[in-house]
Write a protein that holds these residues in place. Sequence first.
Motif, short mmCIF file in Angstrom:
data_model
loop_
_atom_site.label_atom_id
_atom_site.label_comp_id
_atom_site.label_asym_id
_atom_site.label_seq_id
_atom_site.Cartn_x
_atom_site.Cartn_y
_atom_site.Cartn_z
N SER A 64 0.82 -1.22 0.00
CA SER A 64 0.00 0.00 0.00
C SER A 64 0.84 1.26 0.00
N ALA A 65 2.11 1.16 0.41
CA ALA A 65 2.99 2.33 0.40
C ALA A 65 3.28 2.80 -1.03
N ARG A 70 -3.36 3.45 0.09
CA ARG A 70 -4.67 2.84 -0.14
C ARG A 70 -4.57 1.32 0.01
N VAL A 71 -5.64 0.72 0.51
CA VAL A 71 -5.69 -0.71 0.76
C VAL A 71 -6.77 -1.31 -0.12
N ARG A 112 -3.25 6.40 10.50
CA ARG A 112 -2.72 6.17 9.15
C ARG A 112 -3.25 7.15 8.10
N LEU A 113 -4.10 8.08 8.50
CA LEU A 113 -4.61 9.07 7.55
C LEU A 113 -3.46 9.95 7.06
N VAL A 114 -3.44 10.19 5.76
CA VAL A 114 -2.42 11.04 5.16
C VAL A 114 -3.09 12.03 4.22
N ARG A 115 -2.42 13.13 3.95
CA ARG A 115 -2.92 14.13 3.02
C ARG A 115 -2.66 13.66 1.59
#
Length: 159
Positions: A64-65, A70-71, A112-115
């Motif tokens: 996902s990286a 996203r998964v 784990r939320l990212v912009r």
Amino acid sequence: MSAAPLVGYSSSGSEDESEDGMRTRPGDGSHRSGQTPLPRQRFPVPDSVLNMFPGTEEGPEDDSAKHGGRVRTFPHERGNWATHIYIPYEAKEEFLDLLDVLLPHAQTYVPRLVRMEAFHLSLSQSVVLRHHWILPFVQALKARMASFQSVPETQPKVA
């Protein structure tokens, strides 16, 4: 009096019938007169052939990286394409400022939320399409959407 064949082709089956009615198997040591027996040993497959398609036996690596964290919601299957319909969103300064305020608070609940770099409004869930269904799907979608008035920068996209 029968004449011997000039060339000894094998039949489409796995057994040949000799002239005297005996059935023989290729490579079992018995052979017709005038013909050489089939070799008993097989040659090894070269490493270059064995390594032609690395990783085809295993499923794809799902890191996902590599795609913004996203998964997958369903496993990847060869020949299937995850598709969704969306409208791109051009983020204005006010939206980005609000995001900068809200994101740290949201990360206390979901670390784990990212912009994200780009934004969109999803019009559908992810749908699995076979490769040969993609073009008819896009054509049908365009035909259905043709009657709607649109602003050029908000045309729906299919991904």
